[in-house]
Scaffold this active site. Structure first.
Site, short mmCIF file in Angstrom:
data_model
loop_
_atom_site.label_atom_id
_atom_site.label_comp_id
_atom_site.label_asym_id
_atom_site.label_seq_id
_atom_site.Cartn_x
_atom_site.Cartn_y
_atom_site.Cartn_z
N SER A 64 108.69 78.77 131.04
CA SER A 64 107.84 78.87 132.23
C SER A 64 108.03 77.71 133.21
O SER A 64 108.03 77.95 134.43
CB SER A 64 106.37 78.99 131.83
OG SER A 64 106.17 80.18 131.11
N THR A 116 99.15 79.63 126.50
CA THR A 116 99.97 80.48 125.66
C THR A 116 99.59 80.30 124.19
O THR A 116 98.56 79.68 123.88
CB THR A 116 101.48 80.23 125.95
OG1 THR A 116 102.24 81.20 125.25
CG2 THR A 116 101.94 78.84 125.57
N LYS A 146 95.19 81.64 123.52
CA LYS A 146 94.69 82.58 124.53
C LYS A 146 93.27 83.08 124.24
O LYS A 146 92.45 83.17 125.16
CB LYS A 146 95.64 83.77 124.69
CG LYS A 146 96.97 83.41 125.34
CD LYS A 146 97.86 84.65 125.47
CE LYS A 146 99.24 84.27 125.99
NZ LYS A 146 100.13 85.41 126.14
N ASN A 173 95.44 84.05 129.89
CA ASN A 173 96.72 83.34 129.96
C ASN A 173 96.82 82.52 131.25
O ASN A 173 97.82 81.86 131.48
CB ASN A 173 97.90 84.32 129.86
CG ASN A 173 98.16 85.03 131.18
OD1 ASN A 173 97.24 85.31 131.92
ND2 ASN A 173 99.42 85.28 131.46
N ASP A 197 99.12 88.77 131.86
CA ASP A 197 100.05 89.49 130.97
C ASP A 197 99.94 90.99 131.22
O ASP A 197 100.93 91.73 131.16
CB ASP A 197 99.72 89.21 129.50
CG ASP A 197 100.17 87.84 129.05
OD1 ASP A 197 101.11 87.28 129.66
OD2 ASP A 197 99.59 87.31 128.07
N ALA A 218 99.86 94.79 116.64
CA ALA A 218 98.42 94.87 116.98
C ALA A 218 97.84 93.48 117.25
O ALA A 218 96.66 93.23 116.99
CB ALA A 218 97.67 95.56 115.83
N GLY A 219 98.67 92.58 117.79
CA GLY A 219 98.19 91.24 118.11
C GLY A 219 97.78 91.13 119.57
O GLY A 219 97.44 92.12 120.23
N GLY A 220 97.82 89.89 120.09
CA GLY A 220 97.34 89.62 121.45
C GLY A 220 98.13 90.37 122.51
O GLY A 220 97.56 90.90 123.46
N ARG A 257 101.84 97.03 110.66
CA ARG A 257 102.00 96.99 109.20
C ARG A 257 100.65 96.73 108.53
O ARG A 257 100.38 97.21 107.45
CB ARG A 257 103.05 95.95 108.80
CG ARG A 257 102.68 94.55 109.18
CD ARG A 257 103.72 93.53 108.82
NE ARG A 257 103.22 92.22 109.23
CZ ARG A 257 103.85 91.09 109.08
NH1 ARG A 257 105.04 91.07 108.54
NH2 ARG A 257 103.30 89.96 109.48
P1 NDP Z 1 100.50 88.00 117.47
O1 NDP Z 1 100.77 86.97 116.44
O2 NDP Z 1 99.18 88.06 118.14
O3 NDP Z 1 100.76 89.47 116.81
C1 NDP Z 1 101.96 89.71 116.13
C2 NDP Z 1 101.99 91.18 115.68
O4 NDP Z 1 103.30 91.41 115.14
C3 NDP Z 1 100.99 91.53 114.59
O5 NDP Z 1 100.58 92.86 114.78
C4 NDP Z 1 101.82 91.40 113.32
O6 NDP Z 1 101.43 92.27 112.29
C5 NDP Z 1 103.17 91.88 113.79
N1 NDP Z 1 104.27 91.31 113.02
C6 NDP Z 1 104.57 89.99 112.86
N2 NDP Z 1 105.67 89.86 112.12
C7 NDP Z 1 106.07 91.13 111.79
C8 NDP Z 1 107.15 91.66 111.02
N3 NDP Z 1 108.06 90.84 110.43
N4 NDP Z 1 107.25 92.99 110.88
C9 NDP Z 1 106.34 93.82 111.47
N5 NDP Z 1 105.29 93.37 112.20
C10 NDP Z 1 105.17 92.05 112.37
O7 NDP Z 1 101.68 87.86 118.53
P2 NDP Z 1 101.71 88.26 120.09
O8 NDP Z 1 101.13 89.61 120.23
O9 NDP Z 1 101.18 87.15 120.90
O10 NDP Z 1 103.29 88.29 120.36
C11 NDP Z 1 104.11 89.35 119.88
C12 NDP Z 1 105.47 89.31 120.58
O11 NDP Z 1 105.30 89.46 121.98
C13 NDP Z 1 106.23 87.99 120.38
O12 NDP Z 1 107.59 88.29 120.24
C14 NDP Z 1 105.97 87.25 121.68
O13 NDP Z 1 107.01 86.34 121.96
C15 NDP Z 1 105.97 88.40 122.65
N6 NDP Z 1 105.23 88.10 123.89
C16 NDP Z 1 105.91 88.19 125.06
C17 NDP Z 1 105.28 87.93 126.25
C18 NDP Z 1 106.07 88.03 127.51
O14 NDP Z 1 105.61 87.57 128.56
N7 NDP Z 1 107.22 88.65 127.47
C19 NDP Z 1 103.86 87.54 126.32
C20 NDP Z 1 103.22 87.50 125.02
C21 NDP Z 1 103.90 87.77 123.84
P3 NDP Z 1 100.28 91.89 111.21
O15 NDP Z 1 98.98 92.16 111.91
O16 NDP Z 1 100.58 92.86 110.11
O17 NDP Z 1 100.50 90.44 110.85
#
Ligand code: NDP
Length: 269
Positions: A21, A65, A69, A90, A105, A131-133, A155
């Site tokens: 950034s 970030t 967040k 963000n 975002d 299912a994260g942020g 998962r």
């Molecule tokens: P979070 O940690 O909030 O969520 C991660 C998610 O990915 C969870 O649902 C987790 O599942 C799942 N996960 C993690 N590892 C694995 C795996 N090995 N196999 C399957 N599922 C997996 O992360 P964010 O949502 O913040 O970020 C996710 C992605 O998005 C990252 O790559 C991040 O860099 C990208 N991102 C990009 C942005 C952009 O501007 N382009 C902005 C924000 C994020 P579980 O619940 O089972 O642990």
């Protein structure tokens, strides 16, 4: 410039050493002739309250970030409607000393989905993996697309269930990746799979014919999944465009003017 300058402009995260950034935000500042530097501020979760006090004193604005967040949003005096919907911020600024949080975002997701699908975005059938942020930002965006529907696979099914409950009007939980993909016109990876290696969140052979692919992860030279999907004839974008667009939208919030997006992109190359 239509607004008074903030005292500092920072990206708050932990760790933030490799964030891209500062590259494009500093290019946008130079192009606009704004005499500020976009700094990174590495803050461990326990130090967030202390950092917020410093930022308030400096009348700072900036970005937030991973991993702050959600915690940041819960500490804002006010949130925009979209940040409230995501329960995550963000982007921030101060108004008469009050901390205001926003979420660009969602606008970043909007822009890339529009670039991939055009007007069909509004009737998209989306397979969302994760299912994260960032998945919450995709769901908040899809709520604004009219008649889009999202099938969410994660998962950890409990996490998928609880996110789907928050966005019930557009979302249903899929019991398997296969059922999420069935008939999808847009497949979104919101997991870190493929961020650091060439792993694919969904095998290319299982993508529905004609589906567009949006990988929120990004790497220099694009992610392997995006390259392979494009080679197989799918429209595809990785998260770099979303990163630049969320940054451009943040810049507009801070300064009330549009940044020079071409200058931002040139700085990324
Ligand atoms: P979070 O940690 O909030 O969520 C991660 C998610 O990915 C969870 O649902 C987790 O599942 C799942 N996960 C993690 N590892 C694995 C795996 N090995 N196999 C399957 N599922 C997996 O992360 P964010 O949502 O913040 O970020 C996710 C992605 O998005 C990252 O790559 C991040 O860099 C990208 N991102 C990009 C942005 C952009 O501007 N382009 C902005 C924000 C994020 P579980 O619940 O089972 O642990």
């Amino acid at each position: 410039m239509s607004r008074p300058l903030p005292g500092r402009l920072v990206l708050l995260g932990h760790p933030v050493a490799h964030s891209r950034s500062p590259l494009f935000q500093n290019a946008a500042l130079r192009a606009a002739g704004i005499p500020l530097v976009y700094e990174t501020m590495d803050v461990a979760p326990d130090d967030l309250p202390r950092a917020l006090a410093l930022l308030r004193e400096a009348n700072a604005c900036g970005n937030v970030t991973i991993p702050h967040k959600e915690a940041f949003a819960s500490r804002c005096a006010r949130l925009t409607a979209i940040a409230e919907r995501c329960a995550a911020a963000n982007t921030f600024w101060h108004e008469q000393g009050d901390l205001v949080g926003d979420n660009t975002d969602v606008g970043g997701v909007d822009a890339i989905a529009l670039a991939l699908l055009g007007p069909q975005r509004n009737t998209a059938t989306v397979a969302l993996i994760g299912a994260g942020g960032s998945a919450a930002a995709v769901l908040a965006a899809a709520e604004g697309w009219g008649n889009a529907r999202v099938r969410l696979y994660n998962r950890n099914m409990d996490r998928a269930d609880s996110l789907a409950r928050r966005f019930g009007s557009v979302t249903s939980v899929a019991p398997s990746i296969g059922s999420a993909l069935d008939g999808a016109t847009l497949v979104v990876n919101a997991t870190p799979v493929g961020l650091r290696d060439d792993a694919h969140p969904v095998p290319i052979s299982e993508l529905p014919p004609g589906a567009a692919v949006f990988d929120l992860a990004y790497r220099a030279g694009e992610t392997s999944w995006v390259r392979a999907a494009r080679d197989a004839g799918h429209r595809a974008a990785d998260g770099e465009g979303m990163l630049v667009e969320q940054g451009a939208l943040s810049f507009e919030r801070w300064f009330g003017v549009e940044p020079d997006r071409d200058a931002m992109w040139r700085a990324m190359r």
